[in-house]
Enzyme design. Structure first.
Site, PDB file in Angstrom:
ATOM      1  N   SER A 258      14.448  -5.065  83.874  1.00  0.00           N
ATOM      2  CA  SER A 258      13.866  -3.720  83.644  1.00  0.00           C
ATOM      3  C   SER A 258      13.148  -3.604  82.298  1.00  0.00           C
ATOM      4  CB  SER A 258      14.928  -2.736  83.742  1.00  0.00           C
ATOM      5  OG  SER A 258      16.186  -3.066  82.792  1.00  0.00           O
TER       6      SER A 258
ATOM      7  N   ALA B 261      11.213  -2.257  79.183  1.00  0.00           N
ATOM      8  CA  ALA B 261      10.976  -0.833  78.821  1.00  0.00           C
ATOM      9  C   ALA B 261       9.266  -0.822  79.148  1.00  0.00           C
ATOM     10  CB  ALA B 261      11.174  -0.932  77.496  1.00  0.00           C
TER      11      ALA B 261
ATOM     12  N   LYS C  63      21.947 -13.896  79.811  1.00  0.00           N
ATOM     13  CA  LYS C  63      20.887 -14.289  80.209  1.00  0.00           C
ATOM     14  C   LYS C  63      19.776 -14.447  78.765  1.00  0.00           C
ATOM     15  CE  LYS C  63      18.607 -10.241  79.681  1.00  0.00           C
ATOM     16  NZ  LYS C  63      17.749  -9.807  78.982  1.00  0.00           N
TER      17      LYS C  63
ATOM     18  N   THR D  49      13.558 -12.530  82.293  1.00  0.00           N
ATOM     19  CA  THR D  49      13.605 -12.421  80.858  1.00  0.00           C
ATOM     20  C   THR D  49      13.032 -14.051  80.433  1.00  0.00           C
ATOM     21  OG1 THR D  49      14.893 -12.068  78.971  1.00  0.00           O
ATOM     22  CG2 THR D  49      16.016 -13.443  80.533  1.00  0.00           C
TER      23      THR D  49
HETATM   24  N1  LIG Z   1      13.544  -3.250  75.642  1.00  0.00           N
HETATM   25  C1  LIG Z   1      13.773  -3.358  76.884  1.00  0.00           C
HETATM   26  O1  LIG Z   1      12.813  -3.614  77.754  1.00  0.00           O
HETATM   27  C2  LIG Z   1      15.150  -3.428  77.477  1.00  0.00           C
HETATM   28  C3  LIG Z   1      15.609  -3.258  78.873  1.00  0.00           C
HETATM   29  C4  LIG Z   1      17.001  -3.317  79.439  1.00  0.00           C
HETATM   30  C5  LIG Z   1      17.994  -3.217  78.605  1.00  0.00           C
HETATM   31  N2  LIG Z   1      17.596  -3.166  77.014  1.00  0.00           N
HETATM   32  C6  LIG Z   1      18.798  -3.083  76.170  1.00  0.00           C
HETATM   33  O2  LIG Z   1      18.943  -1.915  75.448  1.00  0.00           O
HETATM   34  C7  LIG Z   1      19.259  -2.163  74.071  1.00  0.00           C
HETATM   35  C8  LIG Z   1      18.253  -1.309  73.408  1.00  0.00           C
HETATM   36  O3  LIG Z   1      17.014  -2.225  73.407  1.00  0.00           O
HETATM   37  P1  LIG Z   1      15.673  -1.773  72.736  1.00  0.00           P
HETATM   38  O4  LIG Z   1      14.785  -2.920  73.169  1.00  0.00           O
HETATM   39  O5  LIG Z   1      15.401  -0.355  72.954  1.00  0.00           O
HETATM   40  O6  LIG Z   1      15.827  -1.857  70.930  1.00  0.00           O
HETATM   41  P2  LIG Z   1      15.457  -1.555  69.959  1.00  0.00           P
HETATM   42  O7  LIG Z   1      15.524  -2.786  69.037  1.00  0.00           O
HETATM   43  O8  LIG Z   1      14.010  -0.909  70.294  1.00  0.00           O
HETATM   44  O9  LIG Z   1      16.220  -0.320  69.238  1.00  0.00           O
HETATM   45  C9  LIG Z   1      16.572   0.650  69.829  1.00  0.00           C
HETATM   46  C10 LIG Z   1      16.953   1.846  68.791  1.00  0.00           C
HETATM   47  O10 LIG Z   1      18.373   1.448  68.527  1.00  0.00           O
HETATM   48  C11 LIG Z   1      18.582   2.057  67.303  1.00  0.00           C
HETATM   49  N3  LIG Z   1      19.116   1.327  66.154  1.00  0.00           N
HETATM   50  C12 LIG Z   1      18.478  -0.152  66.186  1.00  0.00           C
HETATM   51  N4  LIG Z   1      19.329  -0.569  65.019  1.00  0.00           N
HETATM   52  C13 LIG Z   1      20.153   0.349  64.563  1.00  0.00           C
HETATM   53  C14 LIG Z   1      21.232   0.523  63.587  1.00  0.00           C
HETATM   54  N5  LIG Z   1      21.447  -0.567  62.916  1.00  0.00           N
HETATM   55  N6  LIG Z   1      21.974   1.715  63.452  1.00  0.00           N
HETATM   56  C15 LIG Z   1      21.792   2.614  64.450  1.00  0.00           C
HETATM   57  N7  LIG Z   1      21.006   2.702  65.385  1.00  0.00           N
HETATM   58  C16 LIG Z   1      20.078   1.295  65.514  1.00  0.00           C
HETATM   59  C17 LIG Z   1      17.158   2.607  66.826  1.00  0.00           C
HETATM   60  O11 LIG Z   1      17.210   4.142  67.228  1.00  0.00           O
HETATM   61  C18 LIG Z   1      16.467   1.926  67.571  1.00  0.00           C
HETATM   62  O12 LIG Z   1      15.052   2.336  67.832  1.00  0.00           O
HETATM   63  C19 LIG Z   1      19.488  -3.612  74.059  1.00  0.00           C
HETATM   64  O13 LIG Z   1      20.898  -3.896  73.968  1.00  0.00           O
HETATM   65  C20 LIG Z   1      18.713  -4.368  74.990  1.00  0.00           C
HETATM   66  O14 LIG Z   1      19.214  -5.430  75.431  1.00  0.00           O
HETATM   67  C21 LIG Z   1      16.106  -3.275  76.647  1.00  0.00           C
END
Ligand SMILES: NC(=O)c1ccc[n+]([C@@H]2O[C@H](COP(=O)([O-])OP(=O)(O)OC[C@H]3O[C@@H](n4cnc5c(N)ncnc54)[C@H](O)[C@@H]3O)[C@@H](O)[C@H]2O)c1
Length: 333
Positions: A135, A137, A188, A245
């Site tokens: 999935s 984003a 993964k 991924t």
């Molecule tokens: N990006 C994707 O496509 C995707 C898909 C599925 C699952 N995920 C999972 O979702 C989670 C978030 O992914 P993402 O891509 O949105 O990450 P990202 O790096 O874009 O960060 C997400 C948000 O987390 C918050 N954040 C980051 N560091 C922080 C800190 N030190 N303290 C407090 N808040 C903090 C901030 O608001 C930041 O914008 C991850 O664990 C990832 O594995 C991501």
């Protein structure tokens, strides 16, 4: 219609917020970072991570965590290393009927806990559902057909989330093996880093297919040892997420791996790409696998490259020349 809070305004948080808003939910996005929220309020777009995806005015963008207090669903879209910190901050503001959704993929350092376990320790009164699967984003935000798994030990909560968050472009399957689902998502990332390294070194499809297949073997080996069910690893949160991924340019783990494969030092590659959860996870899983006595040769070699500065060529050569063995193991699949 549900009231939904999304904690984290990065790529995944915003993509889920945009999707839920488009399906008539009332959505609030919270971030700990005021500059991030201010930028989103002004631009109504996350230009760096989701260019071209409009964040409608109906989505509330906040930094005051008390603004989530009347939400029915609270989605954690926070990188794994910071989940406990944010759960502690959010806990006093989550109503007791709310259902928590974890979307993070990783394990906590030192404790080896899965993220639903971490959240449960901080917010023990609320049911927790983990969503995982292929999935990206960038594609969820554009409404490309996507399928994921929702897993929980609380069946009512699992079906509630399946019901509320599914739509014509986002199909959610239910699963009661939260251990397997969360471990598939976390592990993964390690294999995706390796896939990127091989791409960066110029290796081809044979190598990638080998890594993915043997990678899934060791993911499942550890997953089953920790209580996951073998069949979960052949589902969306297992092989599904592994495929996406290891093959997609959206994957930050794979992109960082490509830089490493072309010769950039690992720490520099990770700093350049941003959130690279496989880098942290490889070190955690190496320790965990040793502790529980599970063989994870690919993870072990990646650890040696990252921590002991072993050359990638040497690591690959050692992997290829391990003692000869049978392909299939009785203990899984
Ligand atoms: N990006 C994707 O496509 C995707 C898909 C599925 C699952 N995920 C999972 O979702 C989670 C978030 O992914 P993402 O891509 O949105 O990450 P990202 O790096 O874009 O960060 C997400 C948000 O987390 C918050 N954040 C980051 N560091 C922080 C800190 N030190 N303290 C407090 N808040 C903090 C901030 O608001 C930041 O914008 C991850 O664990 C990832 O594995 C991501």
């Amino acid at each position: 219609m549900s009231k939904i809070a999304v904690l984290g305004s990065g790529g995944f948080g915003i993509s889920l917020a945009v999707m839920a808003d488009a399906h008539d939910h009332e959505v609030t996005v919270w971030s700990a970072f005021s500059d991030e929220i201010e930028m989103l309020r002004i631009e109504r777009e996350h230009k760096k991570l989701l260019p071209g995806v409009k964040i409608r005015e109906s989505i509330d963008l906040i930094t005051d965590i008390s603004g989530i207090c009347d939400c029915d669903i609270v989605i954690f879209a926070i990188p794994s290393s910071f989940v406990r910190k944010i759960a502690k901050i959010a806990a006093p503001h989550i109503k007791k009927e709310a259902i928590i959704v974890n979307t993070g993929k990783g394990l906590e350092d030192d404790t080896f806990k899965r993220l639903s376990e971490v959240i449960f320790e901080e917010i023990p009164a609320n049911p927790i559902v983990s969503i995982s699967g292929p999935s990206h984003a960038e594609e969820v935000a554009l409404g490309y057909p996507t399928t994921v798994t929702a897993a929980s030990t609380d069946r009512d909560a699992m079906y509630y989330i399946q019901d509320k968050l599914s739509n014509e472009a986002f199909r959610i399957y239910a699963c009661d093996d939260i251990v397997g689902v969360e471990l598939g998502g976390a592990l993964k990332n390690i294999i995706a880093l390796c896939a990127g390294i091989c791409d960066g070194m110029g290796y081809g499809d044979n190598t990638k297919a080998a890594l993915m297949t043997r990678g899934l073997t060791e993911i499942a080996r550890l997953g089953v040892k920790l209580g996951g069910r073998p069949e979960t690893f052949s589902g969306l949160s297992g092989i599904g997420d592994l495929i996406v991924t290891c093959t997609s340019m959206h994957s930050r783990n794979r992109r960082a791996g490509m830089l490493i494969g072309r010769g950039m030092p690992p720490a520099e590659a990770v700093a350049q790409v941003g959130t690279v959860e496989g880098y942290v996870c490889a070190k955690i899983v190496w320790k965990l696998a040793k502790e529980v006595g599970v063989s994870m040769p690919i993870t072990e070699k990646l650890y040696e490259v990252f921590v002991e500065n072993k050359s990638i060529k040497q690591a690959l050569s050692e992997l290829m020349q391990r003692p000869k063995c049978h392909e299939m193991e009785k203990s899984w699949l």
